[in-house]
Design an enzyme around this catalytic site. Structure first.
Site, PDB file in Angstrom:
ATOM      1  N   GLY A 198      -8.010  -4.006  -5.304  1.00  0.00           N
ATOM      2  CA  GLY A 198      -7.595  -4.770  -6.489  1.00  0.00           C
ATOM      3  C   GLY A 198      -6.337  -4.258  -7.164  1.00  0.00           C
ATOM      4  N   SER A 199      -5.481  -3.531  -6.409  1.00  0.00           N
ATOM      5  CA  SER A 199      -4.280  -3.008  -7.075  1.00  0.00           C
ATOM      6  C   SER A 199      -3.373  -4.153  -7.525  1.00  0.00           C
ATOM      7  CB  SER A 199      -3.529  -2.027  -6.169  1.00  0.00           C
ATOM      8  OG  SER A 199      -2.954  -2.700  -5.080  1.00  0.00           O
ATOM      9  N   ASN A 200      -3.308  -5.228  -6.741  1.00  0.00           N
ATOM     10  CA  ASN A 200      -2.492  -6.375  -7.171  1.00  0.00           C
ATOM     11  C   ASN A 200      -3.101  -7.034  -8.405  1.00  0.00           C
ATOM     12  OD1 ASN A 200      -0.103  -7.097  -5.379  1.00  0.00           O
ATOM     13  ND2 ASN A 200      -1.684  -6.560  -3.888  1.00  0.00           N
ATOM     14  N   LEU A 213     -10.389 -12.172   1.353  1.00  0.00           N
ATOM     15  CA  LEU A 213     -10.391 -12.280   2.812  1.00  0.00           C
ATOM     16  C   LEU A 213     -11.135 -13.489   3.389  1.00  0.00           C
ATOM     17  CD1 LEU A 213     -10.556  -8.507   3.745  1.00  0.00           C
ATOM     18  CD2 LEU A 213      -8.593  -9.965   3.306  1.00  0.00           C
ATOM     19  N   ILE A 241     -10.222 -20.219   2.232  1.00  0.00           N
ATOM     20  CA  ILE A 241     -10.516 -21.069   1.063  1.00  0.00           C
ATOM     21  C   ILE A 241     -10.968 -22.443   1.564  1.00  0.00           C
ATOM     22  CG2 ILE A 241      -9.532 -22.113  -1.025  1.00  0.00           C
ATOM     23  CD1 ILE A 241      -9.825 -19.049  -1.141  1.00  0.00           C
ATOM     24  N   ASN A 266      -1.407 -17.462  -2.811  1.00  0.00           N
ATOM     25  CA  ASN A 266      -1.862 -16.264  -2.083  1.00  0.00           C
ATOM     26  C   ASN A 266      -0.685 -15.337  -1.868  1.00  0.00           C
ATOM     27  OD1 ASN A 266      -3.511 -14.583  -0.415  1.00  0.00           O
ATOM     28  ND2 ASN A 266      -2.629 -15.562   1.396  1.00  0.00           N
ATOM     29  N   HIS A 278       0.628 -12.588   1.030  1.00  0.00           N
ATOM     30  CA  HIS A 278       0.368 -12.103   2.394  1.00  0.00           C
ATOM     31  C   HIS A 278       1.304 -10.924   2.669  1.00  0.00           C
ATOM     32  CE1 HIS A 278      -1.124 -12.365   6.465  1.00  0.00           C
ATOM     33  NE2 HIS A 278       0.121 -12.165   6.872  1.00  0.00           N
ATOM     34  N   ASP A 287      -2.756 -19.014   5.818  1.00  0.00           N
ATOM     35  CA  ASP A 287      -1.385 -18.498   5.636  1.00  0.00           C
ATOM     36  C   ASP A 287      -0.306 -19.514   5.983  1.00  0.00           C
ATOM     37  OD1 ASP A 287      -2.512 -16.017   4.952  1.00  0.00           O
ATOM     38  OD2 ASP A 287      -2.600 -15.408   7.052  1.00  0.00           O
ATOM     39  N   GLU A 346       4.706  -5.782  -3.440  1.00  0.00           N
ATOM     40  CA  GLU A 346       3.742  -6.724  -4.036  1.00  0.00           C
ATOM     41  C   GLU A 346       3.623  -6.489  -5.542  1.00  0.00           C
ATOM     42  OE1 GLU A 346       0.779  -7.709  -0.338  1.00  0.00           O
ATOM     43  OE2 GLU A 346       0.182  -6.079  -1.632  1.00  0.00           O
TER      44      GLU A 346
HETATM   45  C1  GAR Z   1      -2.589  -6.751  -0.181  1.00  0.00           C
HETATM   46  O1  GAR Z   1      -1.661  -5.998   0.541  1.00  0.00           O
HETATM   47  C2  GAR Z   1      -2.524  -8.196   0.212  1.00  0.00           C
HETATM   48  O2  GAR Z   1      -1.260  -8.613   0.612  1.00  0.00           O
HETATM   49  C3  GAR Z   1      -3.451  -8.228   1.395  1.00  0.00           C
HETATM   50  O3  GAR Z   1      -4.529  -7.412   1.007  1.00  0.00           O
HETATM   51  C4  GAR Z   1      -4.011  -6.359   0.195  1.00  0.00           C
HETATM   52  C5  GAR Z   1      -4.907  -6.203  -1.023  1.00  0.00           C
HETATM   53  O4  GAR Z   1      -4.555  -5.049  -1.727  1.00  0.00           O
HETATM   54  N1  GAR Z   1      -3.882  -9.567   1.673  1.00  0.00           N
HETATM   55  C6  GAR Z   1      -4.051 -10.028   2.915  1.00  0.00           C
HETATM   56  O5  GAR Z   1      -3.915  -9.330   3.901  1.00  0.00           O
HETATM   57  C7  GAR Z   1      -4.440 -11.490   3.005  1.00  0.00           C
HETATM   58  N2  GAR Z   1      -4.232 -12.003   4.324  1.00  0.00           N
HETATM   59  P1  GAR Z   1      -5.134  -4.791  -3.183  1.00  0.00           P
HETATM   60  O6  GAR Z   1      -6.644  -5.034  -3.116  1.00  0.00           O
HETATM   61  O7  GAR Z   1      -4.790  -3.370  -3.494  1.00  0.00           O
HETATM   62  O8  GAR Z   1      -4.476  -5.783  -4.113  1.00  0.00           O
END
Ligand code: GAR
Length: 292
Positions: free
Chosen positions: A107-109, A185, A188, A202, A204, A245, A274
């Site tokens: 969940g850092s994003n 993951l 949708i 989203n 990616h 995607d 990101e």
């Molecule tokens: C992120 O790097 C995001 O781009 C990727 O999961 C990570 C989640 O990081 N998403 C995918 O690969 C979707 N196909 P986070 O939980 O630290 O935000």
């Protein structure tokens, strides 16, 4: 500067070029039209002439850019842009969108998006409020982030998500009107996409259309990029449609892939990109949407 504008307006490179061209042609058209109009009235050239010219340009400019935006396919952008200016000049606050973040992992994003929202909120600004974190994993780190920021959570279950109503009723009853996927993951389902048309985005961790699709997430993406000997990777923020995607791209940013990069070091670079861009792209995209 172009990168900043792309982020600010939430557009890709091609649309940015069309927008800037519209500004240039619209500006010239309005300058030309103002001169022609002033030639019709007999005012001696001097200070008064300049003042009337500037006033005429200001009045004509919105019409000129709207007109020019049609052949360039940018009418919606300029309609929103002008509405935003109108509301700002009228001292009106733009409405805020109610956002649900869907996440399955650390969940850092999500945290960066929440932090930007909190900063904007303190400044009395901001185009959105994160009202819900939706998660499919009871142990995911994003749930503690939600708790730390006092945001409601919804733990979802696969059968209802994929084969029943996709939690549409639950989301709409909570007033959610925009969905942000941040490391979510599951695919949708169509029901959710239909309920939130053009309102699900989203991120990616690669430069789509390469290295996307079913099974391409997190480390697997970085491993594939390195195995293919790519010199560059990056991030893609895009609308979500019914194909993995695949939806329209809103924003991309790149980073280099060095010979000694591993999937872990590449993941770090990608996360940095990101965190730098996702919150701002969401803020700007919703500002544009809100002003339409
Ligand atoms: C992120 O790097 C995001 O781009 C990727 O999961 C990570 C989640 O990081 N998403 C995918 O690969 C979707 N196909 P986070 O939980 O630290 O935000």
């Amino acid at each position: 500067m172009f990168e900043k504008l792309k982020r600010h307006w939430g557009v890709n490179g091609f649309n940015l070029m069309l927008i800037l061209t519209t500004f240039a042609f619209g500006g010239s058209l309005c300058g030309y039209a103002a001169r022609r109009l002033l030639l019709l009235v007999n005012i001696e050239k001097g200070l008064i002439w300049i003042l009337i010219y500037l006033l005429t340009v200001t009045i004509l400019w919105p019409f000129a850019v709207l007109l020019v935006s049609i052949p360039f396919g940018q009418f919606n952008f300029f309609k929103g842009y002008l509405n935003k200016i109108k509301k700002r000049l009228g001292g009106q606050n733009l409405p805020r969108r109610s956002v649900a973040i869907f996440a399955s992992g650390a969940g850092s994003n999500a945290e960066k998006i929440i932090q930007l929202m909190e900063i904007a909120e303190k400044a009395g600004k901001g185009s959105f409020k994160v009202n819900l974190i939706v998660c499919n994993k009871p142990t995911a780190g994003v749930l503690s982030i939600a708790a730390n920021h006092q945001i409601d959570t919804l733990l979802i279950e696969k059968e209802q998500f994929l084969n029943a109503d996709g939690y549409v009723a639950e989301l709409t009853s909570r007033g959610i009107d925009f969905v942000v996927l941040a490391g979510f993951l599951w695919k949708i389902p169509a029901t959710l996409i239909k309920a939130f048309p053009n309102n699900i985005i989203n991120i990616h961790p690669a430069l789509l259309p390469k290295y996307g699709g079913k099974g391409m997430y997190g480390d697997k993406v970085h491993q594939a990029v390195i195995a293919a000997g790519e010199k560059e990777s990056g991030i893609t923020i895009h609308y979500v449609d019914e194909i993995y995607d695949h939806g329209n791209i809103i924003f991309q940013a790149k980073c280099s892939v060095e010979q000694n990069d591993t999937s872990a070091t590449l993941a770090q670079k990608i996360h940095q990109l990101e965190h730098q861009h996702y919150p701002e792209v969401i803020e700007n995209l919703l500002q544009m949407q809100n002003s339409r």
